[in-house]
Design a protein around this motif. Structure first.
Motif, short mmCIF file in Angstrom:
data_model
loop_
_atom_site.label_atom_id
_atom_site.label_comp_id
_atom_site.label_asym_id
_atom_site.label_seq_id
_atom_site.Cartn_x
_atom_site.Cartn_y
_atom_site.Cartn_z
N HIS A 77 -2.82 4.61 -4.57
CA HIS A 77 -1.43 4.17 -4.73
C HIS A 77 -0.51 5.37 -4.97
O HIS A 77 0.59 5.43 -4.42
CB HIS A 77 -1.31 3.17 -5.88
CG HIS A 77 -1.76 1.80 -5.51
ND1 HIS A 77 -3.09 1.44 -5.42
CD2 HIS A 77 -1.05 0.68 -5.20
CE1 HIS A 77 -3.18 0.17 -5.08
NE2 HIS A 77 -1.96 -0.32 -4.93
N ASN A 124 7.72 -3.65 4.83
CA ASN A 124 6.59 -2.80 4.52
C ASN A 124 6.76 -1.45 5.20
O ASN A 124 7.73 -1.19 5.89
CB ASN A 124 5.27 -3.45 4.92
CG ASN A 124 5.21 -3.78 6.40
OD1 ASN A 124 6.16 -3.51 7.15
ND2 ASN A 124 4.12 -4.37 6.85
N ASN A 129 -2.14 -1.51 4.31
CA ASN A 129 -2.06 -1.85 2.90
C ASN A 129 -3.00 -0.98 2.07
O ASN A 129 -3.97 -0.41 2.58
CB ASN A 129 -2.39 -3.32 2.68
CG ASN A 129 -1.28 -4.23 3.19
OD1 ASN A 129 -0.16 -3.79 3.43
ND2 ASN A 129 -1.60 -5.51 3.34
N ARG A 148 2.55 -6.74 -4.52
CA ARG A 148 1.58 -7.10 -3.48
C ARG A 148 1.78 -8.55 -3.07
O ARG A 148 2.53 -9.30 -3.67
CB ARG A 148 0.16 -6.90 -4.00
CG ARG A 148 -0.20 -7.77 -5.20
CD ARG A 148 -1.68 -7.66 -5.53
NE ARG A 148 -2.06 -8.36 -6.73
CZ ARG A 148 -2.30 -9.67 -6.80
NH1 ARG A 148 -2.14 -10.44 -5.72
NH2 ARG A 148 -2.66 -10.25 -7.94
N ASN A 153 -5.51 -6.97 -2.23
CA ASN A 153 -5.40 -5.72 -1.49
C ASN A 153 -4.13 -5.68 -0.63
O ASN A 153 -4.08 -4.99 0.38
CB ASN A 153 -6.64 -5.54 -0.61
CG ASN A 153 -7.92 -5.40 -1.41
OD1 ASN A 153 -7.95 -4.69 -2.41
ND2 ASN A 153 -8.95 -6.11 -1.01
N ALA A 155 -0.98 -4.64 -1.46
CA ALA A 155 0.09 -3.69 -1.80
C ALA A 155 0.32 -2.74 -0.64
O ALA A 155 -0.62 -2.37 0.07
CB ALA A 155 -0.27 -2.92 -3.06
N ASN A 156 1.57 -2.31 -0.46
CA ASN A 156 1.87 -1.42 0.66
C ASN A 156 2.92 -0.38 0.30
O ASN A 156 2.63 0.81 0.31
CB ASN A 156 2.32 -2.24 1.87
CG ASN A 156 2.49 -1.41 3.11
OD1 ASN A 156 3.45 -0.67 3.23
ND2 ASN A 156 1.56 -1.53 4.06
N TYR A 173 -2.27 -6.53 -11.24
CA TYR A 173 -1.43 -5.69 -10.39
C TYR A 173 -1.71 -4.24 -10.74
O TYR A 173 -1.85 -3.90 -11.93
CB TYR A 173 0.07 -6.00 -10.59
CG TYR A 173 0.45 -7.40 -10.14
CD1 TYR A 173 0.87 -7.62 -8.83
CD2 TYR A 173 0.37 -8.48 -11.01
CE1 TYR A 173 1.20 -8.91 -8.40
CE2 TYR A 173 0.69 -9.76 -10.59
CZ TYR A 173 1.11 -9.96 -9.28
OH TYR A 173 1.43 -11.23 -8.87
#
Length: 221
Positions: A77, A124, A129, A148, A153, A155-156, A173
């Motif tokens: 991330h 996005n 992702n 997200r 999985n 989240a971007n 999260y």
């Protein structure tokens, strides 16, 4: 009855608040984990170690917000966030959702650069992702989290900052940073007027730029 309705409203708000990106990703989480929650493993007992660089969010009307990043907690991330910052992906975007009851502000959607507010919150990046990197770091005042979809999985590119303790988000999260300067600016944004019946700011909260700067320039407050 009233309590049940209030609880139902809170749960519904949590489900719909973090609408982010629509792509799917089958990658697994990082190593050094020992429990599972929300369908993903949780890294436990690891103390955050700040990255040598911080993310500096400069807004048009609310000053700056400085965030330290935790690559030892959520390396993928942090890598994605820094990559997008270096590409000036967030420059000109806006904080598109604020919720003083939950204590949250959310941004990172490239669609907020455009003039169709109905689409804000659904954008996005051009990249896949990022898989969940959950940890036992709690959501409290100043925590930076990854927005997200209902997919753990999912989240971007979108992110949020909590301005109060939010245990409902813990281990569900990804935490990848924390505000170290400008927390009061974030709180002012959180209490800005919203459009009737929505969590969208009445006046656009523009992010002029997000840059990476040396952590040493910003001593802990």
């Amino acid at each position: 009855m009233k309590r049940s309705i209030t609880l139902l409203f809170l749960i519904t708000s949590l489900v719909f608040f973090f609408t982010a990106c629509n792509q799917s990703n089958s990658n697994t989480t990082s190593k050094d984990t020992d429990t599972e929650t929300a369908g993903a493993k949780v890294k436990s007992g690891v103390k955050p170690q700040p990255d040598p660089e911080v993310a500096v969010i400069d807004t048009a009307d609310y000053g700056r917000i400085v965030i330290e990043l935790y690559p030892n907690i959520a390396p993928q991330h942090v890598e994605r966030f820094k990559k997008l910052i270096n590409e000036k992906f967030f420059d000109g975007t806006a904080i598109h959702r604020i919720d003083p009851n939950l204590g949250i502000i959310q941004g990172g959607d490239p669609l907020t650069k455009g003039g169709n507010p109905a689409a804000w919150g659904t954008g996005n990046s051009p990249y896949p992702n990022v898989p969940a990197e959950f940890s036992d770091i709690p959501y409290e005042r100043g925590t930076l989290g990854a927005a997200r979809t209902s997919d753990v999985n999912g989240a971007n590119c979108q992110w949020f900052i909590t301005l109060k303790k939010q245990p409902a988000f813990d281990k569900k999260y990804t935490v990848f940073g924390k505000v170290i300067d400008g927390i009061k600016n974030a709180e002012v944004i959180m209490t800005a007027p919203t459009q009737p019946g929505s969590e969208r700011p009445a006046d656009k909260v523009v992010i002029k730029s997000v840059t990476l700067q040396p952590r040493s320039n910003f001593p802990a407050q």
